[in-house]
Design an enzyme around this catalytic site. Sequence first.
Site, PDB file in Angstrom:
ATOM      1  N   VAL A  73       0.902  -1.175   0.185  1.00  0.00           N
ATOM      2  CA  VAL A  73       0.193   0.526  -0.229  1.00  0.00           C
ATOM      3  C   VAL A  73       1.327   1.557  -0.239  1.00  0.00           C
ATOM      4  O   VAL A  73       1.914   1.865   0.340  1.00  0.00           O
ATOM      5  CB  VAL A  73      -0.932   0.518   1.279  1.00  0.00           C
ATOM      6  CG1 VAL A  73      -1.651   1.134   1.432  1.00  0.00           C
ATOM      7  CG2 VAL A  73      -2.088  -0.879   1.300  1.00  0.00           C
ATOM      8  N   GLY A 118       4.883   3.981   2.990  1.00  0.00           N
ATOM      9  CA  GLY A 118       4.152   2.768   2.742  1.00  0.00           C
ATOM     10  C   GLY A 118       4.477   1.704   3.181  1.00  0.00           C
ATOM     11  O   GLY A 118       5.065   1.804   4.496  1.00  0.00           O
ATOM     12  N   LYS A 119       3.582   0.881   2.885  1.00  0.00           N
ATOM     13  CA  LYS A 119       3.439  -1.123   3.671  1.00  0.00           C
ATOM     14  C   LYS A 119       3.265  -1.771   3.025  1.00  0.00           C
ATOM     15  O   LYS A 119       2.289  -2.157   2.078  1.00  0.00           O
ATOM     16  CB  LYS A 119       2.958  -0.157   4.966  1.00  0.00           C
ATOM     17  CG  LYS A 119       3.177  -1.585   6.021  1.00  0.00           C
ATOM     18  CD  LYS A 119       4.335  -0.770   6.641  1.00  0.00           C
ATOM     19  CE  LYS A 119       5.133  -1.455   7.837  1.00  0.00           C
ATOM     20  NZ  LYS A 119       5.915  -0.672   8.869  1.00  0.00           N
ATOM     21  N   GLY A 120       4.356  -2.760   3.006  1.00  0.00           N
ATOM     22  CA  GLY A 120       3.562  -4.320   2.447  1.00  0.00           C
ATOM     23  C   GLY A 120       4.079  -5.359   3.381  1.00  0.00           C
ATOM     24  O   GLY A 120       4.071  -5.306   4.634  1.00  0.00           O
TER      25      GLY A 120
END
Length: 429
Positions: A73, A118-120
């Site tokens: 995201v 962001g992050k995943g």
Amino acid sequence: MANPMADEMRRFKGSDEKNPFEAMSERFDRAAQTLGLDADLYAVMRVPSREIKVYIPVRMDTGHLQVFEGYRVQHNFARGPAKGGIRYAPDVSLDEVKALSAWMTWKCAVVNVPFGGGKGGIICNPEQMSLGELERMTRRYTAELIDFIGPDKDVPAPDMNTNEQTMAWIMDTYSMHARHTVTAVVTGKPVALGGSLGRREATGRGVLFCVNEAIKRYKLTPEQTSVVVQGSGNVGGIGAQLMHEQGYKVIAISDVGGGIHNPAGLDIPAVLDYLQKNRTLEDFPKAERISNKDLLEIECDVLAPCATENQITSENADRIKCKILAEGANGPTTPKADKILHDKGIFVIPDILANAGGVTVSYFEWVQDRMGYFWQESQVNARLEEKMVASFNELCHYATKHEVDTRTAAYMLAIDRVAYDTRMRGIYA
Ligand code: NAD
């Protein structure tokens, strides 16, 4: 006329106290309202820019193919490339990744580094996977995201159950596709592959710098300050070690299996050594066992929850007895608990500042990779201290000026900065 802000706020009313996206949204809404953020900016900033879902086929050691679900995201790009970790865990969810990506936007803005959030994550159980399976999963995940990540687009980093090795695999996969080595595509890499000295300790060191500033408000010296730390990993363990070295009296510490307590102070290097050898704190000499729940309620000057989310809730906030709450973990306190802590007069160093040392040195790593010139560890630490102390004081000043608590101030300051840049750039609508 439709009011999107009011509609969204209604949607979150009476929400689940422990849902991280709702916790983030509630704080965002409160700060946006106090700031008087205009409706267009509100509508753009409260949602992610991009949510990517990928299905990752992995050849398992048995020869079978297993398909894992993963996310990335990218919350906001107004101030620079997205920046944030990748976590591997069975309970990863899109809501969690969305919340964490937004937190990254606000965190980068609070310490004023030129990144968005962001992050995943990948839904998997890394404990039951071999190194080969983890490598194949990481490489295929990277290949799926190849058009969306990069030094100027989105720069991942380690998070829960990912580490320097994971970052080395991502860097290598990305570089194979780019046909040349691109170290700046991730941070938190091994030092030999373009990582930064001081990155491993940076989050714990950032917590220390914030606590150093906060105790001045109480006219305490480190020697007069008792500290309780939940968690003994990268943030809690290193934070406790650094505080111990500076003379703080760390009286309790824990890991997922429970904690130990000695009101006279613990020998933290010995505790961490014991933990590394025995993989548990149980039977550590000269200390009493204590549960993670009771540990949070010990009377102390500084409580540093450095483990996981939702530790201080409406159920136990009233029993928290610290002067200063230094949130090393992301989201350790729920919004309902915020109000109780505020009424008790507890000084909160909010997570988006307290644990921002990690992203700050990630920024330094990205800068060093792009320069191809690497700094000494003392330079990294000195620049980190400068940034953390300045950000801490800016936040306190902002809270006083706007007559709000430090949590609301942190969100307001961050939203203000992102809103300013968005307004200047204009919304391409
Ligand atoms: P880690 O895996 O190194 O350590 C986590 C520690 O918490 C371990 O000691 C573990 O035993 C303990 N723990 C896990 N679940 C627990 C539970 N339910 N109750 C009590 N203890 C528990 O992780 P870390 O990197 O230290 O991260 C800790 C927190 O800090 C997370 O919220 C993470 O998102 C946040 N954070 C980490 C960094 C970083 O640079 N590592 C940066 C910013 C924020």
